[in-house]
Enzyme design. Structure first.
Site, PDB file in Angstrom:
ATOM      1  N   ASP A  41       0.770  -0.928   0.128  1.00  0.00           N
ATOM      2  CA  ASP A  41      -0.022  -0.067  -0.124  1.00  0.00           C
ATOM      3  C   ASP A  41       0.990   1.333   0.205  1.00  0.00           C
ATOM      4  OD1 ASP A  41      -3.271   0.435   0.984  1.00  0.00           O
ATOM      5  OD2 ASP A  41      -1.868   2.348   0.996  1.00  0.00           O
ATOM      6  N   GLY A  88     -15.203   3.196   3.908  1.00  0.00           N
ATOM      7  CA  GLY A  88     -14.239   4.080   3.151  1.00  0.00           C
ATOM      8  C   GLY A  88     -13.409   3.656   2.172  1.00  0.00           C
ATOM      9  N   HIS A 129     -10.418  -5.266  -3.580  1.00  0.00           N
ATOM     10  CA  HIS A 129      -9.075  -5.634  -3.120  1.00  0.00           C
ATOM     11  C   HIS A 129      -9.195  -5.887  -1.774  1.00  0.00           C
ATOM     12  CE1 HIS A 129      -9.763  -1.244  -2.679  1.00  0.00           C
ATOM     13  NE2 HIS A 129      -9.155  -1.286  -1.669  1.00  0.00           N
ATOM     14  N   LEU A 130      -8.287  -6.503  -1.469  1.00  0.00           N
ATOM     15  CA  LEU A 130      -8.255  -7.187   0.287  1.00  0.00           C
ATOM     16  C   LEU A 130      -7.183  -6.655   0.699  1.00  0.00           C
ATOM     17  CD1 LEU A 130      -9.347  -9.639   2.089  1.00  0.00           C
ATOM     18  CD2 LEU A 130      -7.280 -10.911   1.250  1.00  0.00           C
ATOM     19  N   HIS A 131      -7.279  -5.946   1.652  1.00  0.00           N
ATOM     20  CA  HIS A 131      -6.027  -5.422   2.651  1.00  0.00           C
ATOM     21  C   HIS A 131      -5.314  -6.449   3.569  1.00  0.00           C
ATOM     22  CE1 HIS A 131      -7.102  -0.908   1.825  1.00  0.00           C
ATOM     23  NE2 HIS A 131      -8.154  -1.563   1.859  1.00  0.00           N
TER      24      HIS A 131
END
Ligand code: 5GP
Ligand code: ZN
Length: 113
Positions: free
Chosen positions: A29, A92, A99-101
């Site tokens: 990120d 948010g 997407h996966l954080h």
């Protein structure tokens, strides 16, 4: 116009890639919220969790398998980590390509802010 994560997937925008295969790409990120903060995406563009179909089940499930592998590679399997998919504005979501954080490397609180 092509979305920002599609551009990362096709290398039109540079990123620090930590994993890639035919179907997925994972990268650090740009604004990390923890020592480990990786974004894992399917290369197939899907706007958000609201748009997944049954045919996407394996593709979406694969995000977690990659998270598991990256968590191990980056040394947070035992200490712990969190996986998050934000959907729409209350969560948010900023980038409308699912997407996966993968977040880890520090103690996190619950409930999330
Ligand atoms: P969301 O809020 O949509 O769940 O998460 C989007 C994430 O993508 C944010 O954590 C943000 O920092 C990250 N991000 C946005 N643009 C870029 C970019 O161009 N490169 C990288 N590596 N990360 C990005
Ligand atoms: Zn996209």
């Amino acid at each position: 116009m092509e979305c920002i994560f599609c551009k990362i997937a096709t290398k039109k925008i540079a990123s620090k890639i930590v994993f890639e295969d035919d179907e997925y790409i994972a990268f650090n990120d740009i604004k990390p919220q923890a020592p480990v903060h990786v974004i894992i995406i399917p290369k197939k563009h899907i706007d958000s969790l609201n748009y997944i179909e049954k045919e996407d089940n394996a593709l979406i499930g694969g995000l977690l398998n990659i998270a598991k592998k990256i968590a191990y590679d980056q040394g947070v399997s035992e200490t712990g980590y969190r996986t998050v998919i934000n959907c729409n504005k209350d969560a948010g979501q900023e980038v409308f390509h699912i997407h996966l954080h993968l977040i880890g490397g520090r103690k996190m609180s619950w409930p999330p802010g």
